[in-house]
Design an enzyme around this catalytic site. Structure first.
Site, short mmCIF file in Angstrom:
data_model
loop_
_atom_site.label_atom_id
_atom_site.label_comp_id
_atom_site.label_asym_id
_atom_site.label_seq_id
_atom_site.Cartn_x
_atom_site.Cartn_y
_atom_site.Cartn_z
N LYS A 132 0.84 -1.20 0.00
CA LYS A 132 0.00 0.00 0.00
C LYS A 132 0.87 1.25 0.00
O LYS A 132 2.01 1.20 0.48
CB LYS A 132 -0.86 0.03 1.27
CG LYS A 132 -2.04 -0.92 1.27
CD LYS A 132 -2.88 -0.72 2.53
CE LYS A 132 -4.03 -1.71 2.61
NZ LYS A 132 -5.00 -1.59 1.51
N ARG A 167 -10.42 -11.34 1.89
CA ARG A 167 -11.24 -12.42 1.32
C ARG A 167 -10.53 -13.76 1.43
O ARG A 167 -11.17 -14.80 1.51
CB ARG A 167 -11.62 -12.07 -0.13
CG ARG A 167 -10.44 -11.78 -1.01
CD ARG A 167 -10.83 -11.01 -2.29
NE ARG A 167 -11.10 -9.59 -2.02
CZ ARG A 167 -11.55 -8.74 -2.92
NH1 ARG A 167 -11.82 -9.14 -4.15
NH2 ARG A 167 -11.77 -7.48 -2.60
N1 BES Z 1 -8.21 -3.59 4.25
C1 BES Z 1 -8.31 -3.22 2.89
C2 BES Z 1 -9.57 -2.43 2.58
C3 BES Z 1 -9.58 -1.01 3.08
C4 BES Z 1 -8.93 -0.02 2.36
C5 BES Z 1 -10.28 -0.66 4.19
C6 BES Z 1 -8.97 1.29 2.80
C7 BES Z 1 -10.33 0.62 4.64
C8 BES Z 1 -9.67 1.62 3.93
C9 BES Z 1 -8.35 -4.48 2.01
O1 BES Z 1 -7.60 -5.53 2.46
C10 BES Z 1 -7.83 -4.08 0.67
O2 BES Z 1 -6.70 -3.74 0.59
N2 BES Z 1 -8.69 -4.10 -0.33
C11 BES Z 1 -8.34 -3.72 -1.64
C12 BES Z 1 -8.96 -4.73 -2.58
C13 BES Z 1 -8.47 -4.59 -3.98
C14 BES Z 1 -7.01 -4.93 -4.09
C15 BES Z 1 -9.32 -5.53 -4.85
C16 BES Z 1 -8.87 -2.32 -1.91
O3 BES Z 1 -9.95 -2.00 -1.48
O4 BES Z 1 -8.15 -1.55 -2.55
MN MN Z 2 -5.57 -5.34 1.84
#
Ligand code: BES
Ligand code: MN
Ligand code: ZN
Length: 484
Positions: A261, A335
């Site tokens: 990230k 997931r």
């Molecule tokens: N924990 C994150 C989702 C998230 C992001 C929650 C920002 C709160 C604030 C999750 O694990 C994630 O990274 N999801 C990705 C999924 C994508 C790669 C399909 C996302 O939402 O960008």
């Molecule tokens: Mn994630």
């Protein structure tokens, strides 16, 4: 803080601060012997959230705080906010003992109002101060409520639910180095050891391997902290009605893994265990409320970090039900850990219904903002039940679709599934839900995406953007009560 429940026929005892609640433009009813300066009552209109602090001119109270309840039908949310304002004000003026006096105007649905009021009192007093060297200690030691019998029945419940919300928030807000998967395990064990009817089973990585939980195991491989699958069970003393299961994403820190990230706001990813916190909070509340259902709480707990052993984009993993998954993006890890927890629930617990809560997608924040949780699943009426509980509690829920096209978008090239859709599909929350749907079998199931609602919510007196919201605890308790 000790909560003492009394009736309005009982006499007032000496108190630092006496709270008088009043509807808009109504006459104040003061307990016998208490007098306040005319000027204070004259300038007080009774609007919702209005407060006026004054010295008492006679009686057993040192000071008196007038608190407005507004006009029209008295809503639970008004009482909840009023409770929060009161505990915050009492703390601010360093009152150690406070008494709240309700007159009869509180009305008919008094039990619900009492519950909301006590929830607000407790939630409003929440603060995470343990980590500052000179953190102020809470001053308010005792709070007495004089109200009707029905109101007090509700208040007793509200205290339990409010404390469960604060438990979830403490787990959320604690920094990730102090709230690791093993710390969630300790918290779960504490809940079980403190409650007669709750037992805990901790599935470690060795046991996960035996179950064939290759999806869950793949996420913790990049971290020196081992993963755990927490399984709490509450059984009532009588023969249980329904068997329900709650599942919460317990990702104690999500750096994204090899699909790292960006660093801005990455600290917020300590909140990626908010679903797990809600499940533990709900279990703690149910252990005390003791409804006649069998309740299971599952929390797959892991970190998601980059490392030599971590998942690489394109890796193939196999879930407990034999489904093979291409990990095209290591940041879509929620997931992956939920997949095995869902199969475990479906195969080993076989509940009548199950609800998972997860900070699964950033997309849900774009779609619904901070005030709503997104709901999707395989059973319309179950989704409707959660929307209803959202209205009852103010933890609002809005349905999102899982379309056939969303399911198609998750079909893998090398394996059965891939963990992200291709470009140009959109609907990031729905494709996440469509992925999870492959692991629930025929069990009626709802997935709640709380990535927007778990923190950052607008100020409501009992919660604000500075801390986690503990979202899910009040919602789940309401839903469970609707199912008993
Ligand atoms: N924990 C994150 C989702 C998230 C992001 C929650 C920002 C709160 C604030 C999750 O694990 C994630 O990274 N999801 C990705 C999924 C994508 C790669 C399909 C996302 O939402 O960008
Ligand atoms: Mn994630
Ligand atoms: Zn995550």
């Amino acid at each position: 803080m000790k909560l003492v429940l009394k009736t309005t026929t009982q006499n007032l005892v000496k108190t630092d601060l006496l709270i008088i609640t009043a509807r808009e433009n109504s006459r104040l009813t003061l307990p016998r012997g208490v007098k306040v300066p005319k000027l204070a009552t004259q300038s007080f209109g009774g609007k919702s959230r209005e407060m006026r602090l004054t010295d008492a001119t006679s009686g057993l109270a040192a000071r008196v705080l007038l608190v407005g309840l507004g006009s029209g039908k008295l809503e639970s949310e008004t009482l909840r906010r009023c409770g929060a304002l009161i505990s915050q004000k009492a703390e601010k003026i360093s009152a150690t003992s406070t008494t709240v006096w309700f007159d009869k105007s509180v009305g008919k649905s008094a039990e619900k109002l009492g519950q909301a009021f006590a929830e607000g009192l407790i939630m409003g007093a929440y603060q995470l101060s343990d980590f500052k060297s000179n953190s102020p200690k809470a001053q308010l030691k005792r709070l007495a409520i004089h109200a009707s019998r029905e109101f007090n029945i509700g208040a007793k419940k509200g205290r339990i639910i409010g404390e469960a919300n604060c438990l979830a928030r403490r787990l959320q807000d604690t920094p990730a180095n102090l709230m690791r998967p093993c710390d969630l395990v300790s918290e779960a064990r504490k809940i079980a050891s403190g409650a007669e009817q709750v037992t805990s089973r901790i599935i470690d990585e060795k046991a996960m391997a035996k179950f064939g939980m290759g999806s869950l195991l793949s996420v913790s491989r990049g971290s020196s902290e081992p993963a755990y699958l927490i399984h709490l069970t509450y059984k009532p003393k009588r023969k249980a009605g329904k068997k329900l299961c709650l599942i919460g994403k317990g990702l104690t820190f999500d750096a994204g893994g090899i699909s790292l990230k960006p660093s801005a706001k990455m600290d917020e990813m300590k909140y990626d265990m908010s679903g797990g916190a809600a499940v533990l909070g709900a279990m703690a509340a149910i252990a005390e409320l003791k409804p006649n259902i069998e309740l299971h709480g599952l929390v797959p707990a892991s970190e998601n970090l980059p490392d030599g052993k971590a998942n690489k984009p394109g890796d193939l993993v196999t879930a407990m039900n034999g489904t093979t998954i291409e990990v095209l993006n290591t940041d879509a890890e929620g997931r992956l850990i939920l997949a095995d927890a869902l199969v475990y629930a479906e195969r080993k617990i076989k509940p009548d219904a199950m609800v998972d809560l997860a900070t699964l997608t950033g997309a849900v924040l774009h779609a619904l903002g901070h005030e709503y949780t997104g709901a999707m699943g395989n059973n319309e009426s179950l989704i409707e039940e959660l929307v209803e509980s959202g209205k009852n509690t103010g933890e609002l829920v809005w349905p999102l679709p899982i379309h056939e096209k969303h399911a198609d978008a998750m079909t893998g090239k090398v394996g059965d599934l891939k963990n992200i859709s291709g470009p140009g599909i959109g609907a990031g929350s729905s494709t996440g839900g469509a992925f999870l749907k492959n692991f629930v079998g025929d069990i009626p199931w709802v997935h709640l995406d709380i990535a927007g609602s778990a923190w950052g919510a607008a100020d409501r007196d009992y919660q604000n953007g500075d801390t986690g919201t503990g979202v899910g605890v009040r919602l789940l308790v309401d839903w469970i009560e609707q199912n008993t």
